[in-house]
Design an enzyme around this catalytic site. Structure first.
Site: not given
Length: 362
Positions: A103, A197, A173
């Site tokens: 990511w 999530k 993030d």
């Protein structure tokens, strides 16, 4: 009641059963309005209340200082990968990134499209099985911001402490670990997270942005990608993902009832200790992928002796009602995602299954 799966999906992920049941009760008729929240105008008083409640609950639970805006956006964290350099990477400045895995790399690749970038620390040499040492980072003199990925979902690593970036805004993030533990928000210029999530269903992206950074986005970028557009319009510039925002609001209420973020951290550590202990005490039958000091309390990655055995583990676990234990296709192996809403009972059941699988195939 139908039997619930042991849901270890990496995202979209498990939601609290109580939240799903409450949404079910209110689905057709929201607060006596004679219609669903999905059918309402986002300009009406009822939805405005939901919008405000989601923001104020997040402020309260995450202890967000008053000089930060809470934005409820669309497009997932992946859109933020581009929005960040568009808004902050001015000519003559450099976007600094820490490379910790899949990511972080995606965020970095997007930034390269817009201007100068630099990787200031990386664990690529170790196949991203750890978080690099960020205690004494040297940033470019003209750094526009420092970007970190708080938790790598795919590799199963997580920052235990964040770098001190001085006057350079620190941007994180936190898609896969927001609200899993307390964080000092004032250390960050910006925190962002896709909801699917730890916060709710997919469709809404949370951005927590310091006011000075939210004020003046460059006039040359599209209206919808400018942070000042959403900050000035209280996240109601265009039609929001209203149902997702409503679900986030319910999840935040649930989290508050559970004792808040500090209580949730303890619960998460209790859950993940069970599984990590099963891995570490298996005599090498199971091997953790992430180095112990970088282990995530959200995504637990592990390997077996062979790929055949891993495939068998995934197949047999599915037959027993476990979902989502296959590792990401880019790295293989196995992964259990133990987000806030994953109950302790699911983790206990997994540990039991792991012991039985080892007996049969060890």
């Amino acid at each position: 009641m139908t039997k619930r799966a042991f849901n270890f999906n990496a995202g979209p992920a498990a939601l609290p059963l109580e939240v799903l049941q409450q949404a079910q009760e209110q689905f057709v008729d929201y607060h006596g309005a004679g219609m669903s929240i999905m059918e309402m105008s986002h300009r009406g008083a009822l939805y405005e209340q939901v919008n405000n409640e989601a923001q104020s609950l997040l402020r309260e639970l995450f202890n967000i200082p008053n000089n930060y805006k809470v934005l409820l956006l669309q497009g997932g964290a992946s859109t933020q990968f581009a929005s960040i350099p568009m808004n902050f990477l001015r000519p003559g400045t450099t976007g600094a990134y820490v490379a910790t895995g899949s990511w972080a790399e995606k965020a970095y690749k997007e930034a390269k499209l817009f201007g100068e970038t630099a990787i200031v620390a990386s664990s690529e040499a170790d196949k991203f099985n750890r978080i690099p040492d960020v205690s004494s980072l040297v940033l470019p003199e003209n750094a526009a911001y420092l970007h970190v990925t708080s938790n790598e979902t795919i590799e199963g690593t997580q920052y235990q402490s964040y770098p001190d970036s001085g006057n350079v805004p620190l941007i994180a993030d936190m898609s896969s670990d927001i609200l899993c533990r307390p964080v000092d928000v004032s250390k960050f210029g910006m925190i962002y997270a896709g909801a699917q999530k730890n916060l709710g269903p997919s469709g809404v992206t949370i951005v927590i942005l310091r006011e000075d950074l939210a004020q003046d986005s460059p006039k040359t970028i599209p209206t919808m990608l400018r942070y000042d557009t959403h900050a000035k319009n209280d996240s109601l510039y265009n039609t929001p993902p209203s149902f997702s925002v409503y679900m986030v609001s319910l999840v935040l209420k649930w989290l508050k009832e559970k004792g808040g973020v500090a209580a949730m951290e303890q619960y998460n550590r209790d859950k993940t200790n069970l599984i990590y202990n099963a891995i570490d005490n298996s005599g090498g039958f199971y091997r953790g992928f992430a180095q112990p000091e970088s282990r995530s309390i959200m995504n637990l990655t592990f390997r077996l002796q062979s790929e055949e055995l891993e495939k068998l583990f995934a197949k047999e676990s599915e037959a027993e009602g476990f979902v989502g234990l296959k590792g990401h296709r880019s790295v293989g192996g196995l992964r259990a995602s133990t987000y806030n809403a994953v109950p302790l009972e699911s983790c206990q059941a997994l540990v039991q299954f792991m012991a039985e699988f080892q007996k049969r195939h060890g």
